[in-house]
Design an enzyme around this catalytic site. Structure first.
Site, PDB file in Angstrom:
ATOM      1  N   ASP A 187     -17.674   2.270  13.237  1.00  0.00           N
ATOM      2  CA  ASP A 187     -16.501   2.575  12.526  1.00  0.00           C
ATOM      3  C   ASP A 187     -15.511   1.032  12.492  1.00  0.00           C
ATOM      4  O   ASP A 187     -14.916   0.502  13.383  1.00  0.00           O
ATOM      5  CB  ASP A 187     -15.580   3.392  13.230  1.00  0.00           C
ATOM      6  CG  ASP A 187     -14.425   3.925  12.415  1.00  0.00           C
ATOM      7  OD1 ASP A 187     -14.076   3.263  11.536  1.00  0.00           O
ATOM      8  OD2 ASP A 187     -13.876   4.911  12.526  1.00  0.00           O
TER       9      ASP A 187
ATOM     10  N   VAL B  72      -5.031  -0.388   2.749  1.00  0.00           N
ATOM     11  CA  VAL B  72      -5.029  -1.860   2.505  1.00  0.00           C
ATOM     12  C   VAL B  72      -6.261  -2.423   1.405  1.00  0.00           C
ATOM     13  O   VAL B  72      -6.051  -3.121   0.123  1.00  0.00           O
ATOM     14  CB  VAL B  72      -5.434  -2.841   3.870  1.00  0.00           C
ATOM     15  CG1 VAL B  72      -5.366  -4.239   3.395  1.00  0.00           C
ATOM     16  CG2 VAL B  72      -4.066  -2.644   4.375  1.00  0.00           C
TER      17      VAL B  72
ATOM     18  N   GLU C  48       0.771  -0.979  -0.127  1.00  0.00           N
ATOM     19  CA  GLU C  48       0.081   0.115  -0.106  1.00  0.00           C
ATOM     20  C   GLU C  48       0.969   1.327  -0.039  1.00  0.00           C
ATOM     21  O   GLU C  48       1.967   1.273   0.536  1.00  0.00           O
ATOM     22  CB  GLU C  48      -0.977   0.071   1.327  1.00  0.00           C
ATOM     23  CG  GLU C  48      -0.052   0.017   2.494  1.00  0.00           C
ATOM     24  CD  GLU C  48      -1.065   0.481   3.670  1.00  0.00           C
ATOM     25  OE1 GLU C  48      -1.204   1.727   3.709  1.00  0.00           O
ATOM     26  OE2 GLU C  48      -1.177  -0.134   4.789  1.00  0.00           O
TER      27      GLU C  48
ATOM     28  N   LYS D 120      -3.148  -2.922  14.775  1.00  0.00           N
ATOM     29  CA  LYS D 120      -2.670  -2.336  15.891  1.00  0.00           C
ATOM     30  C   LYS D 120      -3.886  -2.274  17.150  1.00  0.00           C
ATOM     31  O   LYS D 120      -4.783  -2.354  16.828  1.00  0.00           O
ATOM     32  CB  LYS D 120      -2.408  -0.819  15.601  1.00  0.00           C
ATOM     33  CG  LYS D 120      -1.035  -0.685  14.867  1.00  0.00           C
ATOM     34  CD  LYS D 120      -0.948   0.843  14.533  1.00  0.00           C
ATOM     35  CE  LYS D 120       0.521   0.924  13.952  1.00  0.00           C
ATOM     36  NZ  LYS D 120       0.482   2.006  12.998  1.00  0.00           N
TER      37      LYS D 120
ATOM     38  N   ASP E 266     -11.121  -2.224   5.189  1.00  0.00           N
ATOM     39  CA  ASP E 266      -9.992  -3.377   4.879  1.00  0.00           C
ATOM     40  C   ASP E 266     -10.607  -4.727   5.072  1.00  0.00           C
ATOM     41  O   ASP E 266     -10.419  -5.625   4.352  1.00  0.00           O
ATOM     42  CB  ASP E 266      -8.887  -3.089   5.981  1.00  0.00           C
ATOM     43  CG  ASP E 266      -8.003  -1.953   5.388  1.00  0.00           C
ATOM     44  OD1 ASP E 266      -8.419  -1.145   4.597  1.00  0.00           O
ATOM     45  OD2 ASP E 266      -7.221  -1.604   6.313  1.00  0.00           O
TER      46      ASP E 266
ATOM     47  N   SER F 271     -13.251  -0.579   9.363  1.00  0.00           N
ATOM     48  CA  SER F 271     -12.539  -0.419   8.379  1.00  0.00           C
ATOM     49  C   SER F 271     -12.897  -1.197   7.117  1.00  0.00           C
ATOM     50  O   SER F 271     -13.123  -2.428   7.227  1.00  0.00           O
ATOM     51  CB  SER F 271     -10.990  -0.821   8.624  1.00  0.00           C
ATOM     52  OG  SER F 271     -10.208  -0.661   7.554  1.00  0.00           O
TER      53      SER F 271
ATOM     54  N   LYS G 285      -6.019   9.902   1.172  1.00  0.00           N
ATOM     55  CA  LYS G 285      -6.353   8.585   1.384  1.00  0.00           C
ATOM     56  C   LYS G 285      -7.224   8.048   0.674  1.00  0.00           C
ATOM     57  O   LYS G 285      -8.430   8.366   0.806  1.00  0.00           O
ATOM     58  CB  LYS G 285      -6.493   8.452   2.813  1.00  0.00           C
ATOM     59  CG  LYS G 285      -7.018   6.873   3.516  1.00  0.00           C
ATOM     60  CD  LYS G 285      -7.066   7.098   5.084  1.00  0.00           C
ATOM     61  CE  LYS G 285      -7.742   5.805   5.481  1.00  0.00           C
ATOM     62  NZ  LYS G 285      -7.755   5.811   6.927  1.00  0.00           N
TER      63      LYS G 285
HETATM   64  N1  PSU Z   1      -3.074   0.338  10.605  1.00  0.00           N
HETATM   65  C1  PSU Z   1      -2.010   0.589  10.862  1.00  0.00           C
HETATM   66  N2  PSU Z   1      -1.349   1.543  10.063  1.00  0.00           N
HETATM   67  C2  PSU Z   1      -1.759   2.137   8.773  1.00  0.00           C
HETATM   68  C3  PSU Z   1      -3.154   2.048   8.802  1.00  0.00           C
HETATM   69  C4  PSU Z   1      -3.895   1.101   9.506  1.00  0.00           C
HETATM   70  O1  PSU Z   1      -1.514  -0.007  11.887  1.00  0.00           O
HETATM   71  O2  PSU Z   1      -1.161   2.944   8.446  1.00  0.00           O
HETATM   72  C5  PSU Z   1      -3.842   2.516   7.399  1.00  0.00           C
HETATM   73  C6  PSU Z   1      -3.848   1.527   6.430  1.00  0.00           C
HETATM   74  O3  PSU Z   1      -3.535   1.946   5.186  1.00  0.00           O
HETATM   75  C7  PSU Z   1      -5.106   1.034   6.605  1.00  0.00           C
HETATM   76  C8  PSU Z   1      -5.965   2.038   6.748  1.00  0.00           C
HETATM   77  O4  PSU Z   1      -5.753   0.347   5.405  1.00  0.00           O
HETATM   78  O5  PSU Z   1      -4.985   2.756   7.803  1.00  0.00           O
HETATM   79  C9  PSU Z   1      -7.089   1.734   7.345  1.00  0.00           C
HETATM   80  O6  PSU Z   1      -7.792   2.867   7.565  1.00  0.00           O
HETATM   81  P1  PSU Z   1      -9.595   2.990   8.130  1.00  0.00           P
HETATM   82  O7  PSU Z   1      -9.571   2.276   9.577  1.00  0.00           O
HETATM   83  O8  PSU Z   1      -9.836   4.502   7.942  1.00  0.00           O
HETATM   84  O9  PSU Z   1     -10.480   2.132   7.034  1.00  0.00           O
HETATM   85 MN    MN Z   2     -13.528   3.962   9.358  1.00  0.00          MN
END
Ligand code: PSU
Ligand code: MN
Length: 313
Positions: free
Chosen positions: A143, A111, A30, A164, A147, A145, A91
């Protein structure tokens, strides 16, 4: 390249195209980690180290971004430098892809959107240090992700150090379990928590043999499953952060996000930066190390999968 019947411009570099054509292993990566995950110039160094680690593992790296209204699969050094240093590059998750592409814009892939791109060009492996997941408080904020949702749709194996601790890792595991995404851990009985070797949640499966892992991925798809597979690898002991220290920093970061009214798309970046500050850069250092070790494992597993495919052909 315009794939048959689809008006999606996808442009792999010559190196990636040739590797795919010859059936050699490629690992998709990514670019959101470059633009939003780390600060300049650490992000440039990280991007290059991650690519080198994929090569050390035995595969060709393909860092993905959107530029000039096209999905780029494989970024040049100049492109990495530009994405790492220019402010305001958005993003782009999978839901944002059609808007950015149709407008001729650019963006850094998460991702989720990287999995879309990888599947379009036929890259079966992707590596990222941390997966997005179910956020803490999701039962009221909803919320989660993208992903995770994309993992149920794209046939790409994702190699990561878990997710994380800023997330709710128990709920993240529940989500994957419910949505038929196999989760397999290498090198540990537990689902790792990015900076920490264990999330405290036991992984449903442990497999330490690369060739068996490759066969598992192939078997999942041979069974007609539409989605991906999550393969976790823990941080090396020397890179891991003490869980109590990380948890303390996360609790403070979550409280300050609440105070500042940060939620939604900007939350992940906000929390990561706050945690890095609270640990005096200790987590940022661990972040870089975990990115590199995960990428190397991704390269190794992609190579095992390519060997398996060649033997089966
Ligand atoms: N988790 C991490 N580091 C990151 C991300 C997630 O530990 O950099 C980034 C990745 O690009 C992941 C995105 O795909 O955040 C997910 O964001 P969201 O929760 O807004 O979908
Ligand atoms: Mn989100």
């Amino acid at each position: 390249m315009r794939s048959a019947g689809r008006a999606i411009p996808v442009v792999p570099t010559a190196e990636v195209r040739e590797a795919l054509y010859e059936g050699r292993p490629v690992v998709a990566l990514e670019s959101n980690v470059i633009t939003h995950g780390l600060a300049h110039p650490a992000n440039v160094e990280a991007a290059h180290k991650v690519e080198a680690a994929v090569r050390k593992g035995g595969a060709v790296p393909a860092t993905i971004c959107v530029d000039g209204g096209a999905i780029r699969v494989g970024m040049s050094d100049a492109e990495i430098e530009r994405f790492a240093s220019e402010p305001g590059i958005p993003k782009v998750s999978s839901r944002d892809l059609p808007i950015v592409l149709a407008r001729g814009g650019r963006g850094a892939t998460t991702v989720a959107s990287s999995l879309v791109a990888a599947e379009l060009v036929g890259i079966p492996f992707f590596a990222s240090a941390g997966l997005g997941g179910v956020h803490r408080g999701a039962p009221t904020t909803m919320d989660v992700s993208s992903d995770l949702i994309q993992l149920t749709r794209s046939k790409v194996a994702v190699v990561c150090a878990g997710a994380k601790m800023i997330l709710d890792l128990k709920l993240t595991m529940e989500y994957l379990e419910t949505h038929c995404v196999p989760v397999i851990s290498t090198g540990s009985d537990d689902f790792p928590a990015f900076y920490c070797a264990s999330s405290g949640v036991r992984s449903p499966h442990r497999v330490d043999d690369d060739d068996l892992l490759a066969r598992i991925v192939a078997t999942h798809w041979a069974a007609g499953q539409p989605g991906g597979v999550v393969i976790t690898t823990p941080p090396r002991p020397e890179d891991a952060v003490d869980p109590a220290e990380a948890e303390q920093a996360i609790a403070e970061a979550l409280a300050s996000a609440e105070r500042d009214g940060v939620r939604g798309q900007g939350l992940t970046k906000y929390l990561m930066r706050a945690v890095d500050r609270a640990t005096g850069g200790r987590t940022a250092k661990a972040n870089l190390a975990v990115l590199v070790s995960t990428a190397e494992t991704g390269g190794r597993l992609a190579a095992a999968y390519a060997r398996h495919r060649a033997a089966a052909a």
